[in-house]
Design a protein around this motif. Sequence first.
Motif, mmCIF file in Angstrom:
data_model
loop_
_atom_site.group_PDB
_atom_site.id
_atom_site.type_symbol
_atom_site.label_atom_id
_atom_site.label_comp_id
_atom_site.label_asym_id
_atom_site.label_seq_id
_atom_site.Cartn_x
_atom_site.Cartn_y
_atom_site.Cartn_z
ATOM 1 N N GLU A 106 1.801 -1.356 -10.145
ATOM 2 C CA GLU A 106 2.305 -1.511 -11.506
ATOM 3 C C GLU A 106 3.542 -0.640 -11.721
ATOM 4 N N ALA A 107 3.544 0.550 -11.122
ATOM 5 C CA ALA A 107 4.676 1.464 -11.294
ATOM 6 C C ALA A 107 5.913 0.979 -10.548
ATOM 7 N N VAL A 108 5.712 0.329 -9.414
ATOM 8 C CA VAL A 108 6.844 -0.093 -8.596
ATOM 9 C C VAL A 108 7.434 -1.417 -9.077
ATOM 10 N N LYS A 109 6.752 -2.104 -9.986
ATOM 11 C CA LYS A 109 7.252 -3.379 -10.490
ATOM 12 C C LYS A 109 8.569 -3.182 -11.226
ATOM 13 N N PHE A 110 9.435 -4.160 -11.067
ATOM 14 C CA PHE A 110 10.716 -4.146 -11.763
ATOM 15 C C PHE A 110 10.501 -4.655 -13.187
ATOM 16 N N LYS A 111 10.865 -3.862 -14.187
ATOM 17 C CA LYS A 111 10.614 -4.219 -15.584
ATOM 18 C C LYS A 111 11.929 -4.242 -16.352
ATOM 19 N N PRO A 112 12.656 -5.355 -16.269
ATOM 20 C CA PRO A 112 13.939 -5.440 -16.980
ATOM 21 C C PRO A 112 13.723 -5.694 -18.473
ATOM 22 N N GLU A 113 14.755 -5.451 -19.255
ATOM 23 C CA GLU A 113 14.687 -5.679 -20.691
ATOM 24 C C GLU A 113 14.934 -7.148 -21.005
ATOM 25 N N LYS A 114 14.273 -7.614 -22.041
ATOM 26 C CA LYS A 114 14.420 -8.999 -22.480
ATOM 27 C C LYS A 114 15.854 -9.251 -22.926
ATOM 28 N N GLY A 115 16.394 -10.429 -22.527
ATOM 29 C CA GLY A 115 17.742 -10.782 -22.953
ATOM 30 C C GLY A 115 18.354 -11.836 -22.062
ATOM 31 N N VAL A 116 19.396 -12.501 -22.582
ATOM 32 C CA VAL A 116 20.164 -13.510 -21.840
ATOM 33 C C VAL A 116 21.622 -13.083 -21.877
ATOM 34 N N LYS A 117 22.197 -12.831 -20.710
ATOM 35 C CA LYS A 117 23.566 -12.331 -20.628
ATOM 36 C C LYS A 117 24.426 -13.246 -19.766
ATOM 37 N N LEU A 118 25.655 -13.432 -20.189
ATOM 38 C CA LEU A 118 26.629 -14.213 -19.426
ATOM 39 C C LEU A 118 27.225 -13.340 -18.333
ATOM 40 N N LEU A 119 27.168 -13.825 -17.079
ATOM 41 C CA LEU A 119 27.779 -13.102 -15.964
ATOM 42 C C LEU A 119 29.186 -13.586 -15.680
ATOM 43 N N GLY A 120 29.472 -14.856 -15.976
ATOM 44 C CA GLY A 120 30.803 -15.395 -15.728
ATOM 45 C C GLY A 120 30.779 -16.907 -15.680
ATOM 46 N N PHE A 121 31.974 -17.497 -15.398
ATOM 47 C CA PHE A 121 32.122 -18.947 -15.312
ATOM 48 C C PHE A 121 32.598 -19.319 -13.910
ATOM 49 N N THR A 122 32.325 -20.538 -13.512
ATOM 50 C CA THR A 122 32.803 -21.050 -12.232
ATOM 51 C C THR A 122 32.969 -22.555 -12.347
ATOM 52 N N ASP A 123 33.718 -23.144 -11.420
ATOM 53 C CA ASP A 123 33.883 -24.598 -11.402
ATOM 54 C C ASP A 123 32.539 -25.271 -11.121
ATOM 55 N N ALA A 124 32.313 -26.388 -11.786
ATOM 56 C CA ALA A 124 31.051 -27.099 -11.610
ATOM 57 C C ALA A 124 30.852 -27.531 -10.162
ATOM 58 N N SER A 125 31.949 -27.779 -9.436
ATOM 59 C CA SER A 125 31.841 -28.228 -8.051
ATOM 60 C C SER A 125 31.346 -27.127 -7.114
ATOM 61 N N ASN A 126 31.371 -25.874 -7.571
ATOM 62 C CA ASN A 126 30.939 -24.771 -6.711
ATOM 63 C C ASN A 126 29.422 -24.638 -6.635
ATOM 64 N N VAL A 127 28.711 -25.250 -7.569
ATOM 65 C CA VAL A 127 27.247 -25.163 -7.593
ATOM 66 C C VAL A 127 26.692 -26.493 -7.116
ATOM 67 N N MET A 128 26.115 -26.500 -5.920
ATOM 68 C CA MET A 128 25.591 -27.727 -5.343
ATOM 69 C C MET A 128 24.310 -28.164 -6.058
ATOM 70 N N ARG A 129 24.094 -29.458 -6.090
ATOM 71 C CA ARG A 129 22.922 -29.997 -6.779
ATOM 72 C C ARG A 129 21.615 -29.503 -6.150
ATOM 73 N N HIS A 130 21.597 -29.297 -4.840
ATOM 74 C CA HIS A 130 20.347 -28.896 -4.193
ATOM 75 C C HIS A 130 20.001 -27.429 -4.460
ATOM 76 N N TYR A 131 20.874 -26.704 -5.181
ATOM 77 C CA TYR A 131 20.549 -25.335 -5.561
ATOM 78 C C TYR A 131 19.625 -25.275 -6.787
ATOM 79 N N TYR A 132 19.502 -26.388 -7.523
ATOM 80 C CA TYR A 132 18.698 -26.369 -8.747
ATOM 81 C C TYR A 132 17.224 -26.187 -8.396
ATOM 82 N N MET A 133 16.564 -25.270 -9.106
ATOM 83 C CA MET A 133 15.155 -24.980 -8.850
ATOM 84 C C MET A 133 14.353 -25.096 -10.142
#
Length: 736
Positions: A351-378
């Motif tokens: 329990e102590a070693v678990k990673f406990k990040p804070e709640k939130g949604v943050k933008l990391l950046g933008f990229t061209d849609a062609s850079n993200v392949m369809r088979h990466y979707y999970m």
Amino acid sequence: MSTVFNFLNKTPFGLLQEAELPLSHPLEWLEISIISLLWFFFFSQAGKCFKEALLLLLDVSPSMHTFLPEVEKLCSMLLQKKLIYSKNDEVGIVLFGTEDTNNELTKEVGGYEHVVVLRHIKVVDGDLVEALQQLPRGTVAGDFLDAIVVGMDMLIKKFGSTNKGKKRLCLITSALCPIKDPYEGTKEDQIGTIAEQMSAHGMKLECIVARGRLSGNVDMRIMDENDLLLKLFSTKTTAKTLYVETPTSLLGALRTRSIAPVTIFRGDLELSPKMRIKVWVYKKTAEERFPTLKQYSDQAPPTDKFATHEVKVDFEYKSVEESSKVVPPEQRIKGYRYGPQVIPISSAEWEAVKFKPEKGVKLLGFTDASNVMRHYYMHDVNIFIAEPSNTKAMLAVSALARAMKEMNKVAILRCVWRQGQGSVVIGILTPNVSDKDDIPDSFYFNVLPYAEDVREFQFPSFSNLPASWQPNEEQQEAADNLVKMLDLAPSGSKETLLPDLTPNPVLERFYRHLELKSKHPDAAVPPLDESLKKITEPDPKLLSQNKPIIDAFRRRFELKENPKLKKSTRRLLRERPSGLNEEASMGDGSDGQAIKSIENTSTVGVEKIGDSTPIQDFEAMMSCRDSPEWVGKAINEMKNKIFDLVEDSYEGDNYLKALEYLVALRKGCVLEQEPKQFNDFLHHLYKYCEKHNLNSFCESLASKEIMLINKTEAADSEVTEDEARSLMVKKEPKLE
């Protein structure tokens, strides 16, 4: 000293008034307690007794006869799911297009002919399901407006103005029959009056228009007029209309199970430390699973009416050294392999070693849609919408989505949906710009993989193959024609097997069999329904119509048997000089003669594992396909070889050889999907070594990372990846 007990000042039904009671007598305490309990019970039961009132308005006129078998299945499935998930819902059935007339409005005011109330509104039960399984076939034209008015009258009389938003009318019709002119005004005025009453009483309307291939005697003027009338409902009240062309798509047109949308996140989409947008996040798609099946016991006495037949499962962990001694939870701890040793980690440390990040949604950046392949979707798809009633948030989301679409960009987000979540999700945000004025812009969100989640499988490029191995023009044309022939969205017609209209055939079959078993406990599993076969198998009619194209494809690609090469042949082919011109060697036939001669020298089958090349013999027996007994025989002989080596070993002189054989055995069991054979043998080997103090061999196993075959390697395995690494393996826990 007296105190004052205040009830609620105003109740929904005016049942209680404000009361000020001096609590000076024990009976007054009792009276207040009883009233409080009754008050609580009333509201708790009121919520349970009623969830949704659904009225099915079914067109049985001659124009619907081809669709009625599927309508029966669809509506029966709807009620079957309500019996499982929403057993307190109330359902009624109204038929129109019948020769007879039977409804209260006809008796009260006249008119509304050829409309029959098949079942009045009541809590869903098995009788309703049976009533839908053999609908009568009507003989006259059906007026869907009359059916809607009769259905509204039934809902108003039963519920009045209460339960707003929980009353639904479901209309299934072909909308090909003429609508009678009203006594006053126009049909459009009549639609407006009906829609106004529906909104006032909190009713929703769902219209499914089923039309197959239209015949020549269809009056297009009437059809267009009816389509316009149905469209008016969508603009004046809460209603939607869906058109289907095939019986299969009809099965998925009606939502047979209502799932209330629940947000997985409400908060800020943080674009920068000083700029945030209020958003809500919902699930857009999620896999529908089987209902939870509970274990049932028939050991209770038949006379016990209150028996729950519940099965309770208890697990006991026992020591390997003392099999009769039960190890309590406080003396158990999980261990994880780290090289040759096992590292114990307590629950508190974990329990102590678990990673406990804070709640939130943050933008990391933008990229061209062609850079993200369809088979990466999970995983499932989520949808981001602006916070309802927040105009600034709606404008910000719309502006951002339209800018991203115009620039062909996607956003990369870091998401922690809830406080205490043990993982951080990195995903892609794709703009979803709406083309309707009443639907705001939004975003679709897909989870992206980390490096550990990606599986790389390298395949050679077709361009590197010799010309003789690549298709010629005639073969390419035959393949193109085959693909065009099987196109699910040909020009001039609607796409078939649309996800929104295609039910899961596995779930559909399960629910139908469950309903059958409820009536006939000994009933056998019926064959797959024809309507579900159209989802799981190619259309036989389409294949027969295009038989010349299929035959042409078969002629262009001549199929020859590919004999399985023996071990020595495969090794020779791998060791051939890399500079050899394959195309030339294939052409002159010399290489083919060499392979043929090798095959002739290797045709003698291996019938048992010898002492000179046991691993090669084992692989040869495992690859033999003329009898299923070879695999089991090869595994058993290899297990005996390994056990003999360990048993006869002196100071570990046979351990290295035994480990090599064990690696080969594990590989073979993974390839042939025989995890139980290997896992049981490894358990047996561990127990033997512990019993005879052969700890060095166990350490050798750990150093070679030879572990149980888990579920990711073989679907039939009962061992998870963590359990394979942990000492506490299911069914054979080892405690230290």
